[in-house]
Design a protein around this motif. Structure first.
Motif, PDB file in Angstrom:
ATOM      1  N   LEU A  51      40.857 -20.390  30.895  1.00  0.00           N
ATOM      2  CA  LEU A  51      42.151 -21.056  30.850  1.00  0.00           C
ATOM      3  C   LEU A  51      41.927 -22.562  30.795  1.00  0.00           C
ATOM      4  O   LEU A  51      41.324 -23.132  31.694  1.00  0.00           O
ATOM      5  N   SER A  78      47.061 -28.173  24.181  1.00  0.00           N
ATOM      6  CA  SER A  78      48.136 -27.203  23.935  1.00  0.00           C
ATOM      7  C   SER A  78      48.963 -27.570  22.714  1.00  0.00           C
ATOM      8  O   SER A  78      49.595 -26.707  22.107  1.00  0.00           O
ATOM      9  N   GLU A 109      40.181 -12.869  27.594  1.00  0.00           N
ATOM     10  CA  GLU A 109      41.373 -13.678  27.312  1.00  0.00           C
ATOM     11  C   GLU A 109      40.989 -15.144  27.318  1.00  0.00           C
ATOM     12  O   GLU A 109      40.156 -15.573  28.111  1.00  0.00           O
ATOM     13  N   ARG A 132      43.145 -18.956  26.677  1.00  0.00           N
ATOM     14  CA  ARG A 132      44.374 -19.641  26.284  1.00  0.00           C
ATOM     15  C   ARG A 132      44.338 -21.089  26.742  1.00  0.00           C
ATOM     16  O   ARG A 132      43.619 -21.455  27.660  1.00  0.00           O
ATOM     17  N   VAL A 142      47.023 -24.093  27.842  1.00  0.00           N
ATOM     18  CA  VAL A 142      48.396 -24.360  28.282  1.00  0.00           C
ATOM     19  C   VAL A 142      48.521 -25.842  28.621  1.00  0.00           C
ATOM     20  O   VAL A 142      47.529 -26.508  28.909  1.00  0.00           O
ATOM     21  N   GLU A 168      53.086 -22.894  34.199  1.00  0.00           N
ATOM     22  CA  GLU A 168      52.350 -22.231  33.116  1.00  0.00           C
ATOM     23  C   GLU A 168      50.941 -21.836  33.552  1.00  0.00           C
ATOM     24  O   GLU A 168      50.436 -20.784  33.173  1.00  0.00           O
ATOM     25  N   SER A 215      49.676 -17.939  33.846  1.00  0.00           N
ATOM     26  CA  SER A 215      48.466 -17.530  33.122  1.00  0.00           C
ATOM     27  C   SER A 215      47.443 -16.912  34.064  1.00  0.00           C
ATOM     28  O   SER A 215      46.839 -15.875  33.745  1.00  0.00           O
ATOM     29  N   GLU A 256      48.593 -13.433  35.048  1.00  0.00           N
ATOM     30  CA  GLU A 256      48.432 -12.485  33.944  1.00  0.00           C
ATOM     31  C   GLU A 256      46.959 -12.149  33.710  1.00  0.00           C
ATOM     32  O   GLU A 256      46.608 -10.992  33.441  1.00  0.00           O
ATOM     33  N   MET A 257      46.095 -13.148  33.837  1.00  0.00           N
ATOM     34  CA  MET A 257      44.667 -12.907  33.626  1.00  0.00           C
ATOM     35  C   MET A 257      44.089 -11.971  34.689  1.00  0.00           C
ATOM     36  O   MET A 257      43.189 -11.187  34.399  1.00  0.00           O
ATOM     37  N   THR A 305      38.798 -22.033  34.870  1.00  0.00           N
ATOM     38  CA  THR A 305      39.770 -22.975  34.334  1.00  0.00           C
ATOM     39  C   THR A 305      39.010 -24.236  33.979  1.00  0.00           C
ATOM     40  O   THR A 305      37.992 -24.551  34.585  1.00  0.00           O
TER      41      THR A 305
END
Length: 167
Positions: A8, A15, A41, A43, A45, A51, A55, A58-59, A70
């Motif tokens: 992340l 972003s 995953e 992403r 953000v 956010e 994230s 969800e991860m 992160t």
């Protein structure tokens, strides 16, 4: 065991597609080469607490990552909120990992004393906050890379420790 790893990046510019995410590329290489992990995953953000929290949840819940790295959002600026967001989703901190990373990184560059990243657990998922630069990622991860498999084995009850099951 093949570790499920999520990445992340917290970056306003990233972003919006205005900045290449070179720190995540370094993490990806280390995960695949050193940890024999699988990126489940990835992403980017903006530096927004909500956010980052969504994230991370969800991860852990949907992607069932064993480990989340992160990158970014760990400095001193107002928008650097990754540690605060991480604290809101973890059950417990693992201060020894954050301390070891910071201590090793400071030996390479005194400015890393300003890095505010933390390490913590959400269920059986380990979350580590890293700086947003390739150099920062290397400086911090080098200190704990060999400890991560032991931590992950322990968390997932696949055996590991002993010295009285780590104090």
């Amino acid at each position: 065991m093949r570790w499920r790893v999520a990445l992340l990046t917290a970056s306003d510019k990233g972003s919006r597609g205005e900045r290449e995410d070179t720190a995540a590329q370094v993490i990806r290489e280390l995960v695949e080469e050193e940890l024999q992990g699988e990126i489940v995953e990835y992403r980017v953000v903006p530096d927004e607490t909500d956010e980052i929290i969504a994230s991370l949840i969800e991860m852990t819940e949907y992607f069932q990552a064993h480990l989340i790295f992160t990158t970014g959002g760990t400095g001193l600026l107002e928008r650097d909120v990754t540690p605060e967001a991480t604290r809101q989703v973890i059950d417990r901190e693992v201060p020894g990992l954050a301390e070891a990373m910071r201590a090793a990184a400071v030996r390479k560059d005194r400015r890393y004393v300003l890095h505010r990243g933390i390490a913590g657990l959400r269920g059986r998922t380990l979350i580590l906050n890293l700086p947003g630069t390739p150099e920062g990622v290397h400086a911090h991860l080098a200190a704990v890379l060999e400890d991560l498999p032991v931590a992950l084995l322990t968390l997932n009850r696949r055996t590991a420790p002993s010295p009285s099951d780590v104090l």
